[in-house]
Write an enzyme that holds these catalytic residues in place. Sequence first.
Site, PDB file in Angstrom:
ATOM      1  N   SER B 177       0.827  -1.208   0.000  1.00  0.00           N
ATOM      2  CA  SER B 177       0.000   0.000   0.000  1.00  0.00           C
ATOM      3  C   SER B 177       0.866   1.265   0.000  1.00  0.00           C
ATOM      4  O   SER B 177       1.657   1.441  -0.913  1.00  0.00           O
ATOM      5  CB  SER B 177      -0.953  -0.063   1.206  1.00  0.00           C
ATOM      6  OG  SER B 177      -2.002   0.863   1.056  1.00  0.00           O
ATOM      7  N   ASP B 342      -9.406  -5.801  -4.298  1.00  0.00           N
ATOM      8  CA  ASP B 342      -9.065  -4.525  -3.652  1.00  0.00           C
ATOM      9  C   ASP B 342      -9.984  -3.410  -4.156  1.00  0.00           C
ATOM     10  O   ASP B 342     -10.066  -3.159  -5.355  1.00  0.00           O
ATOM     11  CB  ASP B 342      -7.604  -4.194  -3.970  1.00  0.00           C
ATOM     12  CG  ASP B 342      -7.033  -3.109  -3.070  1.00  0.00           C
ATOM     13  OD1 ASP B 342      -7.795  -2.234  -2.612  1.00  0.00           O
ATOM     14  OD2 ASP B 342      -5.805  -3.145  -2.837  1.00  0.00           O
ATOM     15  N   HIS B 375      -8.410  -4.932   0.078  1.00  0.00           N
ATOM     16  CA  HIS B 375      -7.076  -4.339   0.184  1.00  0.00           C
ATOM     17  C   HIS B 375      -6.236  -5.038   1.243  1.00  0.00           C
ATOM     18  O   HIS B 375      -5.041  -5.267   1.058  1.00  0.00           O
ATOM     19  CB  HIS B 375      -7.243  -2.855   0.536  1.00  0.00           C
ATOM     20  CG  HIS B 375      -5.981  -2.052   0.481  1.00  0.00           C
ATOM     21  ND1 HIS B 375      -5.296  -1.794  -0.692  1.00  0.00           N
ATOM     22  CD2 HIS B 375      -5.273  -1.424   1.457  1.00  0.00           C
ATOM     23  CE1 HIS B 375      -4.233  -1.043  -0.432  1.00  0.00           C
ATOM     24  NE2 HIS B 375      -4.194  -0.814   0.861  1.00  0.00           N
TER      25      HIS B 375
END
Lengths: 397, 397
Positions: B177, B342, B375
């Site tokens: 991320s 995600d 995610h």
Amino acid sequence: MIVKARYVSRLLLVALFFCSASVALPLVEKQTFTAKQFRLFSGKVLPEVKVGWESYGELNAEKDNVILITHYFSGSSHAAGKYQESDEQPGYWDAIIGPGKPIDTSKYFVISVDSLANLSAYDDNVITTGPATVNPETNKPYGLAFPVVTIRDFVNVQKAVLESLGISKLHAVIGPSMGSMQAIDWASAYPDWVPRMVSVIGSGQSDAWTTAALEHWARPIRLDKNWKDGSYTRETAPVEGLVSSLMLITQQALHPGFFNQQGSAISYKPLESAPLEDIRQSHSIVSWLEQRARSRADKMDANHLLYLVRACQLFVAGHNGSLQEGLSSIKAKTLFMPAANDLLLMPYLSTRTFEQLREAGKNSHYVELEGNLGHLEGVLDIQEQGEQLKSFLNDKK
Amino acid sequence: MIVKARYVSRLLLVALFFCSASVALPLVEKQTFTAKQFRLFSGKVLPEVKVGWESYGELNAEKDNVILITHYFSGSSHAAGKYQESDEQPGYWDAIIGPGKPIDTSKYFVISVDSLANLSAYDDNVITTGPATVNPETNKPYGLAFPVVTIRDFVNVQKAVLESLGISKLHAVIGPSMGSMQAIDWASAYPDWVPRMVSVIGSGQSDAWTTAALEHWARPIRLDKNWKDGSYTRETAPVEGLVSSLMLITQQALHPGFFNQQGSAISYKPLESAPLEDIRQSHSIVSWLEQRARSRADKMDANHLLYLVRACQLFVAGHNGSLQEGLSSIKAKTLFMPAANDLLLMPYLSTRTFEQLREAGKNSHYVELEGNLGHLEGVLDIQEQGEQLKSFLNDKK
């Protein structure tokens, strides 16, 4: 390239509308419906309910050619046509409602009703009853003293409007998003009224994901120091909270594909100098989104938004213990039309409702909207499935 | 059923860790790095930067066995291991970092550094410099007087930490991320340092969609009446705004599949009586989400969240005019590992970066994480692609 072709075709549709409107189509007029001592689903009673409605086409002598359009979260009963020739835009579903269009007003009497607690409380073309309405007991706006309202209440107000016109049966009910919730609830609550139901970008219920997702729309308003537990006047309204909420709603109703085209159009870059120099400055795309939201906030009421969020959070078709129970009473032939790229009410929500109906042996159909608008495909681009819609509505049941 | 199997396997992993930890693994110790007159990407200078770091495994004599782990938005340098035997949880990527694991600490010296403006400013195990740090010029917290920081600044702090240990080259850099942004920026800014780069649930830049999406995380904080343009003390902090922000972040980092399982676990129903009776009451799933956020907010600083949002919004690999320009300098073999489900940094962001690298003739690879965590697959379930990761890291370049 597909997208560009779509844009062009939409422009053409709008252009065609302008031409035909100047030739033939009658102007739309907002009507008012009033009911006294209106009992809500919760059991509470509103001393007075006043809502706006409008219609397109003619009610036939048998009063059996009625198609009810139920509107989306930030929408109103203005589904088609114009109030004045000079209106910039016609109603939101004008591409599919009109003479010869999929919802053919040369055959059907098409009607739509403003919801309770309608978001656009201060729009001259919206008539609604909600927290911004003056409470006859206090002579001040209800604020949070207004009772919680549900999708079922929206349905019951519509039913009262129809009954006031002598109507006792629909040809079909159809609506997008929050309107889809009303359409399904109609089919479940009043199965003898509803032979055909179309759910566009909708869901049979608010699952845990959806109820939590809706909550994020409410929180910025409640954080605004001007909100004051719902006791504000229009002059001192929680505008910043409302703007934040609308920014979130706008983005969630779109899809990266379309959104990034907007970014390109305004020359968005990640490494812009203003937001690098100053934490208080914003990126171009943020300013674009904020301005869009701010321009809409003016006619909207923040408390109304909270009540609409709650109505959607409480939704399960039939307003019974379970979706299965709610669907079991449906007699309508049904059509589900999710948008493939929807990030707000994802296609799985339609799929599950459709599948449950099929498993229960009901006559149910499913077709997806393509395109890159995300959730808004069902509002701005529904003509893509106009032929499907037309044959579904015109088929004998 | 797959999901349940995953849960069980994760529980087993944790259980196994407990067993092995009690036998052999050394405890982790937080270290502190300090730099004076630290020049930021913006050109502004911080009089002092102090950050925490930790490491696992041994630095070899050649100092060429270093794997840098760059952390995610709400994370810290605690990537693996425990500080004390009694810690409930090890570091977030413990499933893949350790002796014999994909990032094998019997071969590699694995190191991670707390970001500037780290979200967990009040966590005893985080050392960071940000708006909550006391400004030596005023003896009060910087607040918004703290300069905007960028992903490049996080990279440059890490580089300074590495150089303080005599390291001048990495074996690999890998992060999830926001950590992926740092990893790609490393490969672009310091190509001679980086022979291998792994981007997990990441992006090569913040496109218009991402920059706008991140803004919604900041707005609830700025709406909180306690925020006061960033000038607050820990005792009078904008907790409600921070909680709202964390609720949004938590949901966006998940996926309906996982979220609705949580709903079932707490017997969520749309038509719950408390929220039907009272607009001030919430659904069970909303309370669950809020409690989760509130329990985390305690150690976090609201201004730090604003600065992390900004760093991510400003991100384009290489911090040059375009992504293409940034990617052109990369010499590393690269691996992109998005999560298929995600909803926060969708796979298209990894795909585009990967494809641009391939088009530029670079050695780039792509593999998706499956599973229903959205995610968070990249944080909580990365061991699913442990073997891919292992062979990528161990291959000669």
